[in-house]
Write a protein that holds these residues in place. Structure first.
Motif, PDB file in Angstrom:
ATOM      1  N   ASP A  30       8.535  10.075   5.652  1.00  0.00           N
ATOM      2  CA  ASP A  30       9.293  11.210   6.166  1.00  0.00           C
ATOM      3  C   ASP A  30      10.796  10.939   6.090  1.00  0.00           C
ATOM      4  OD1 ASP A  30      10.028   9.692   8.488  1.00  0.00           O
ATOM      5  OD2 ASP A  30       8.413  10.558   9.675  1.00  0.00           O
ATOM      6  N   ALA A  31      11.600  11.930   6.481  1.00  0.00           N
ATOM      7  CA  ALA A  31      13.052  11.833   6.365  1.00  0.00           C
ATOM      8  C   ALA A  31      13.651  10.782   7.287  1.00  0.00           C
ATOM      9  CB  ALA A  31      13.683  13.200   6.649  1.00  0.00           C
ATOM     10  N   SER A  49       8.051  18.225   1.400  1.00  0.00           N
ATOM     11  CA  SER A  49       7.304  17.688   2.534  1.00  0.00           C
ATOM     12  C   SER A  49       6.445  16.512   2.091  1.00  0.00           C
ATOM     13  CB  SER A  49       6.414  18.771   3.154  1.00  0.00           C
ATOM     14  OG  SER A  49       5.319  19.053   2.300  1.00  0.00           O
ATOM     15  N   ALA A  50       6.143  15.638   3.027  1.00  0.00           N
ATOM     16  CA  ALA A  50       5.273  14.492   2.736  1.00  0.00           C
ATOM     17  C   ALA A  50       3.865  14.956   2.379  1.00  0.00           C
ATOM     18  CB  ALA A  50       5.240  13.534   3.923  1.00  0.00           C
ATOM     19  N   THR A  51       3.420  16.050   2.967  1.00  0.00           N
ATOM     20  CA  THR A  51       2.080  16.545   2.660  1.00  0.00           C
ATOM     21  C   THR A  51       2.010  17.092   1.236  1.00  0.00           C
ATOM     22  OG1 THR A  51       2.671  18.563   3.876  1.00  0.00           O
ATOM     23  CG2 THR A  51       1.306  16.942   5.027  1.00  0.00           C
ATOM     24  N   ILE A 122       8.255   3.164  -2.289  1.00  0.00           N
ATOM     25  CA  ILE A 122       8.337   4.139  -1.204  1.00  0.00           C
ATOM     26  C   ILE A 122       8.890   5.433  -1.785  1.00  0.00           C
ATOM     27  CG2 ILE A 122       9.421   4.739   0.999  1.00  0.00           C
ATOM     28  CD1 ILE A 122       9.581   1.732   1.600  1.00  0.00           C
ATOM     29  N   VAL A 123       8.259   6.535  -1.439  1.00  0.00           N
ATOM     30  CA  VAL A 123       8.758   7.850  -1.809  1.00  0.00           C
ATOM     31  C   VAL A 123       9.341   8.475  -0.541  1.00  0.00           C
ATOM     32  CG1 VAL A 123       8.215  10.107  -2.772  1.00  0.00           C
ATOM     33  CG2 VAL A 123       6.957   8.078  -3.559  1.00  0.00           C
ATOM     34  N   GLN A 124      10.653   8.633  -0.515  1.00  0.00           N
ATOM     35  CA  GLN A 124      11.339   9.235   0.636  1.00  0.00           C
ATOM     36  C   GLN A 124      11.333  10.740   0.441  1.00  0.00           C
ATOM     37  OE1 GLN A 124      13.921   7.319   3.047  1.00  0.00           O
ATOM     38  NE2 GLN A 124      12.927   8.979   4.142  1.00  0.00           N
ATOM     39  N   THR A 125      10.704  11.457   1.367  1.00  0.00           N
ATOM     40  CA  THR A 125      10.656  12.916   1.295  1.00  0.00           C
ATOM     41  C   THR A 125      11.612  13.510   2.320  1.00  0.00           C
ATOM     42  OG1 THR A 125       8.911  13.261   2.949  1.00  0.00           O
ATOM     43  CG2 THR A 125       8.194  12.749   0.680  1.00  0.00           C
ATOM     44  N   GLU A 127      10.433  15.317   4.697  1.00  0.00           N
ATOM     45  CA  GLU A 127       9.511  15.665   5.784  1.00  0.00           C
ATOM     46  C   GLU A 127      10.197  15.552   7.139  1.00  0.00           C
ATOM     47  OE1 GLU A 127       6.919  17.205   7.665  1.00  0.00           O
ATOM     48  OE2 GLU A 127       5.987  16.684   5.748  1.00  0.00           O
ATOM     49  N   GLY A 128      10.188  16.641   7.916  1.00  0.00           N
ATOM     50  CA  GLY A 128      10.814  16.658   9.231  1.00  0.00           C
ATOM     51  C   GLY A 128       9.858  16.420  10.379  1.00  0.00           C
TER      52      GLY A 128
END
Length: 143
Positions: A30-31, A49-51, A122-125, A127-128
């Motif tokens: 997530d962010a 979003s992470a999803t 790591i994939v930084q999205t 996502e809040g």
């Protein structure tokens, strides 16, 4: 552009997924996650979003079937029995998309960070939602 690939899968992310081997972990974060200070390789997908990223990744990456915990999330601090809505969403995506669906296993926060440090990438999205982090273990594609 390529046919048959989710457009979320950027060139950097596709390179990472292709370079990973069986048993390697990828973190979709997530962010709020400290990706740059934790990971050896970081791909940024800030607007997503992470999803959505998890669904795109699992559309082309096999989930490991040789381990009991191929999908790991972070436990809620001070309430380890809680299941955040984003984790419920991860579980639904795994059930619908993964070739080897598995139950998501929550682990303690600092244990999660330790696993993330050892991950391939790591994939930084963007996502809040809190606790919108998941570690996926790459499986094999049978001949």
């Amino acid at each position: 552009m390529l046919r048959g690939l989710n457009p979320i899968l950027s060139p950097d992310l596709l390179h990472i997924l292709r370079a990973m081997g069986h048993g390697d972990d990828i973190v979709i974060a997530d962010a709020n996650f400290p990706a740059e200070s934790t990971g050896r390789r970081v791909a940024r997908l800030d607007g997503l979003s992470a999803t959505d990223v998890t669904e795109a990744v699992l559309s082309i990456m096999p989930l490991d079937s040789f381990v009991d915990d191929p999908a790991i999330t972070m436990q809620v601090v001070d309430d380890p029995q809680a299941t955040p809505p984003v984790v419920e969403a991860f579980q639904k995506i795994i059930e619908a998309t993964a070739d080897n669906p598995a139950a998501v296993k929550p682990i303690e926060r600092f244990a999660f960070y330790d696993r993330a440090k050892a991950a391939f990438a790591i994939v930084q999205t963007g996502e809040g939602r809190l606790y919108g982090n998941i570690i996926l273990k790459k499986g094999v594609i049978a001949p």
